[in-house]
Design a protein around this motif. Structure first.
Motif, PDB file in Angstrom:
ATOM      1  N   GLN A  34      25.943  14.595  40.266  1.00  0.00           N
ATOM      2  CA  GLN A  34      24.804  14.802  41.162  1.00  0.00           C
ATOM      3  C   GLN A  34      23.550  14.430  40.382  1.00  0.00           C
ATOM      4  OE1 GLN A  34      25.184  15.605  44.416  1.00  0.00           O
ATOM      5  NE2 GLN A  34      27.386  15.540  44.044  1.00  0.00           N
ATOM      6  N   TRP A  35      23.321  13.133  40.236  1.00  0.00           N
ATOM      7  CA  TRP A  35      22.289  12.617  39.347  1.00  0.00           C
ATOM      8  C   TRP A  35      20.888  13.047  39.770  1.00  0.00           C
ATOM      9  CZ3 TRP A  35      25.562  11.661  35.891  1.00  0.00           C
ATOM     10  CH2 TRP A  35      26.763  10.995  36.159  1.00  0.00           C
ATOM     11  N   ASP A  36      20.611  12.979  41.060  1.00  0.00           N
ATOM     12  CA  ASP A  36      19.271  13.342  41.523  1.00  0.00           C
ATOM     13  C   ASP A  36      18.989  14.825  41.277  1.00  0.00           C
ATOM     14  OD1 ASP A  36      18.843  10.738  42.304  1.00  0.00           O
ATOM     15  OD2 ASP A  36      19.412  11.085  44.405  1.00  0.00           O
ATOM     16  N   ALA A  37      19.982  15.665  41.492  1.00  0.00           N
ATOM     17  CA  ALA A  37      19.800  17.102  41.243  1.00  0.00           C
ATOM     18  C   ALA A  37      19.594  17.361  39.753  1.00  0.00           C
ATOM     19  CB  ALA A  37      21.012  17.885  41.759  1.00  0.00           C
ATOM     20  N   ALA A  38      20.353  16.673  38.906  1.00  0.00           N
ATOM     21  CA  ALA A  38      20.184  16.821  37.451  1.00  0.00           C
ATOM     22  C   ALA A  38      18.791  16.361  37.033  1.00  0.00           C
ATOM     23  CB  ALA A  38      21.260  16.029  36.701  1.00  0.00           C
ATOM     24  N   ASP A  39      18.322  15.247  37.606  1.00  0.00           N
ATOM     25  CA  ASP A  39      16.970  14.761  37.308  1.00  0.00           C
ATOM     26  C   ASP A  39      15.913  15.764  37.759  1.00  0.00           C
ATOM     27  OD1 ASP A  39      17.332  12.359  35.941  1.00  0.00           O
ATOM     28  OD2 ASP A  39      17.502  11.181  37.786  1.00  0.00           O
ATOM     29  N   GLU A  40      16.119  16.370  38.900  1.00  0.00           N
ATOM     30  CA  GLU A  40      15.149  17.343  39.414  1.00  0.00           C
ATOM     31  C   GLU A  40      15.077  18.568  38.500  1.00  0.00           C
ATOM     32  OE1 GLU A  40      12.118  18.693  41.380  1.00  0.00           O
ATOM     33  OE2 GLU A  40      13.028  16.766  41.830  1.00  0.00           O
ATOM     34  N   ILE A  41      16.213  19.038  38.019  1.00  0.00           N
ATOM     35  CA  ILE A  41      16.215  20.168  37.079  1.00  0.00           C
ATOM     36  C   ILE A  41      15.518  19.758  35.789  1.00  0.00           C
ATOM     37  CG2 ILE A  41      17.678  21.704  35.701  1.00  0.00           C
ATOM     38  CD1 ILE A  41      19.751  21.477  38.053  1.00  0.00           C
ATOM     39  N   HIS A  42      15.783  18.545  35.330  1.00  0.00           N
ATOM     40  CA  HIS A  42      15.105  18.028  34.135  1.00  0.00           C
ATOM     41  C   HIS A  42      13.589  18.063  34.337  1.00  0.00           C
ATOM     42  CE1 HIS A  42      12.894  14.531  32.587  1.00  0.00           C
ATOM     43  NE2 HIS A  42      13.356  14.959  31.439  1.00  0.00           N
ATOM     44  N   ARG A  43      13.125  17.568  35.491  1.00  0.00           N
ATOM     45  CA  ARG A  43      11.683  17.548  35.760  1.00  0.00           C
ATOM     46  C   ARG A  43      11.101  18.947  35.791  1.00  0.00           C
ATOM     47  NH1 ARG A  43      12.892  12.935  38.567  1.00  0.00           N
ATOM     48  NH2 ARG A  43      13.483  13.993  40.486  1.00  0.00           N
ATOM     49  N   SER A  44      11.802  19.866  36.420  1.00  0.00           N
ATOM     50  CA  SER A  44      11.278  21.241  36.505  1.00  0.00           C
ATOM     51  C   SER A  44      11.193  21.883  35.117  1.00  0.00           C
ATOM     52  CB  SER A  44      12.117  22.088  37.452  1.00  0.00           C
ATOM     53  OG  SER A  44      13.358  22.442  36.885  1.00  0.00           O
ATOM     54  N   LEU A  45      12.155  21.591  34.269  1.00  0.00           N
ATOM     55  CA  LEU A  45      12.097  22.104  32.897  1.00  0.00           C
ATOM     56  C   LEU A  45      10.901  21.529  32.154  1.00  0.00           C
ATOM     57  CD1 LEU A  45      15.856  22.011  31.885  1.00  0.00           C
ATOM     58  CD2 LEU A  45      14.371  24.009  31.723  1.00  0.00           C
ATOM     59  N   MET A  46      10.664  20.241  32.333  1.00  0.00           N
ATOM     60  CA  MET A  46       9.564  19.585  31.633  1.00  0.00           C
ATOM     61  C   MET A  46       8.222  20.138  32.112  1.00  0.00           C
ATOM     62  SD  MET A  46       9.708  17.718  29.159  1.00  0.00           S
ATOM     63  CE  MET A  46       9.258  16.305  28.245  1.00  0.00           C
ATOM     64  N   VAL A  47       8.110  20.421  33.391  1.00  0.00           N
ATOM     65  CA  VAL A  47       6.853  20.936  33.936  1.00  0.00           C
ATOM     66  C   VAL A  47       6.649  22.401  33.554  1.00  0.00           C
ATOM     67  CG1 VAL A  47       5.687  21.538  36.108  1.00  0.00           C
ATOM     68  CG2 VAL A  47       6.745  19.297  35.847  1.00  0.00           C
ATOM     69  N   ASP A  48       7.680  23.205  33.726  1.00  0.00           N
ATOM     70  CA  ASP A  48       7.541  24.655  33.558  1.00  0.00           C
ATOM     71  C   ASP A  48       7.667  25.139  32.121  1.00  0.00           C
ATOM     72  OD1 ASP A  48       7.302  24.722  36.300  1.00  0.00           O
ATOM     73  OD2 ASP A  48       9.375  25.348  36.658  1.00  0.00           O
ATOM     74  N   HIS A  49       8.345  24.386  31.264  1.00  0.00           N
ATOM     75  CA  HIS A  49       8.640  24.867  29.905  1.00  0.00           C
ATOM     76  C   HIS A  49       8.436  23.777  28.859  1.00  0.00           C
ATOM     77  CE1 HIS A  49      10.437  28.457  31.711  1.00  0.00           C
ATOM     78  NE2 HIS A  49      11.006  27.643  32.566  1.00  0.00           N
ATOM     79  N   VAL A  50       7.404  22.970  29.023  1.00  0.00           N
ATOM     80  CA  VAL A  50       7.236  21.793  28.174  1.00  0.00           C
ATOM     81  C   VAL A  50       7.222  22.136  26.684  1.00  0.00           C
ATOM     82  CG1 VAL A  50       4.705  21.746  28.315  1.00  0.00           C
ATOM     83  CG2 VAL A  50       5.966  19.637  27.864  1.00  0.00           C
ATOM     84  N   ASN A  51       6.561  23.198  26.284  1.00  0.00           N
ATOM     85  CA  ASN A  51       6.492  23.530  24.854  1.00  0.00           C
ATOM     86  C   ASN A  51       7.854  23.905  24.279  1.00  0.00           C
ATOM     87  OD1 ASN A  51       3.728  23.105  24.774  1.00  0.00           O
ATOM     88  ND2 ASN A  51       3.263  25.227  25.295  1.00  0.00           N
ATOM     89  N   GLU A  52       8.692  24.454  25.131  1.00  0.00           N
ATOM     90  CA  GLU A  52      10.004  24.918  24.679  1.00  0.00           C
ATOM     91  C   GLU A  52      11.038  23.795  24.623  1.00  0.00           C
ATOM     92  OE1 GLU A  52      12.866  28.636  26.038  1.00  0.00           O
ATOM     93  OE2 GLU A  52      10.915  28.374  26.982  1.00  0.00           O
ATOM     94  N   VAL A  53      10.874  22.776  25.472  1.00  0.00           N
ATOM     95  CA  VAL A  53      11.924  21.769  25.642  1.00  0.00           C
ATOM     96  C   VAL A  53      11.552  20.365  25.181  1.00  0.00           C
ATOM     97  CG1 VAL A  53      12.820  23.048  27.640  1.00  0.00           C
ATOM     98  CG2 VAL A  53      11.261  21.134  28.015  1.00  0.00           C
ATOM     99  N   SER A  54      10.298  20.155  24.801  1.00  0.00           N
ATOM    100  CA  SER A  54       9.821  18.787  24.567  1.00  0.00           C
ATOM    101  C   SER A  54      10.569  18.054  23.456  1.00  0.00           C
ATOM    102  CB  SER A  54       8.323  18.791  24.281  1.00  0.00           C
ATOM    103  OG  SER A  54       8.052  19.541  23.117  1.00  0.00           O
ATOM    104  N   GLN A  55      11.089  18.765  22.466  1.00  0.00           N
ATOM    105  CA  GLN A  55      11.754  18.094  21.342  1.00  0.00           C
ATOM    106  C   GLN A  55      13.138  17.552  21.695  1.00  0.00           C
ATOM    107  OE1 GLN A  55      11.620  21.122  18.274  1.00  0.00           O
ATOM    108  NE2 GLN A  55       9.970  19.989  17.270  1.00  0.00           N
TER     109      GLN A  55
END
Length: 176
Positions: free
Chosen positions: A119-140
């Motif tokens: 489910q590529w689009d759903a995986a991409d959407e979760i990726h985007r939400s992580l980047m927006v909501d938790h950028v400092n925690e996940v950016s590396q």
């Protein structure tokens, strides 16, 4: 001692936490919907106390990601695979050291489930939400996960959602 959401807490019966800091002097919060004393909420189960949050093993997320990376190695440049691998190591270390919040761990678990189900689009959407909501925690490390999703998606033999629904046309090069 549990408080009902509609009833104001009884200060005489509220549990006292000796190490808890005193409430901030921001004025009374009696306007609006009644809610329990915030100190009472800290006495209840926290996200860390819930087995599904606390007990998410890193391997449940890392193993499928590493398997996807291994599947890409034959078709993707070594340098790209090595970079993804390094980023997955950073993810694993952060998880093992308890540096990832429960929402990040939970979303990564969901992302991996979507990846496994193609489910590529759903995986991409979760990726985007992580980047927006938790950028400092996940950016590396999340950049590596994004690249892994893209590379896995482009592997030959991997069906897209449209193909699985039967709504995609056959490849012109594939004759019956």
């Amino acid at each position: 001692c549990l408080f009902l959401a509609g009833a104001p807490p009884d200060p005489a019966r509220a549990p006292t936490a000796p190490a808890a800091p005193p409430p901030r002097a921001l004025g009374p919060h009696s306007h609006g919907p009644a809610s329990p004393d915030p100190r009472a909420e800290s006495q209840g189960p926290s996200a860390a106390d819930c087995p599904e949050e606390r007990g998410l093993p890193a391997d449940a997320v890392l193993t499928p990601l590493k398997d996807a990376l291994d599947a890409c190695r034959a078709r993707v440049q070594k340098q790209v695979c090595d970079d993804i691998g390094r980023r997955l190591t950073v993810l694993g270390d952060a998880w093992a050291e308890g540096k990832l919040s429960a929402p990040v761990r939970k979303r990564m678990t969901l992302l991996v489930q979507e990846l496994q189900q193609q489910q590529w689009d759903a995986a991409d959407e979760i990726h985007r939400s992580l980047m927006v909501d938790h950028v400092n925690e996940v950016s590396q490390w999340l950049v590596g996960v994004k690249r892994l999703i893209a590379e896995t998606r482009s592997l030959p033999g991997v069906e897209t959602a449209a193909e699985m629904d039967g709504s995609a046309e056959a490849d012109p090069g594939q004759e019956n």
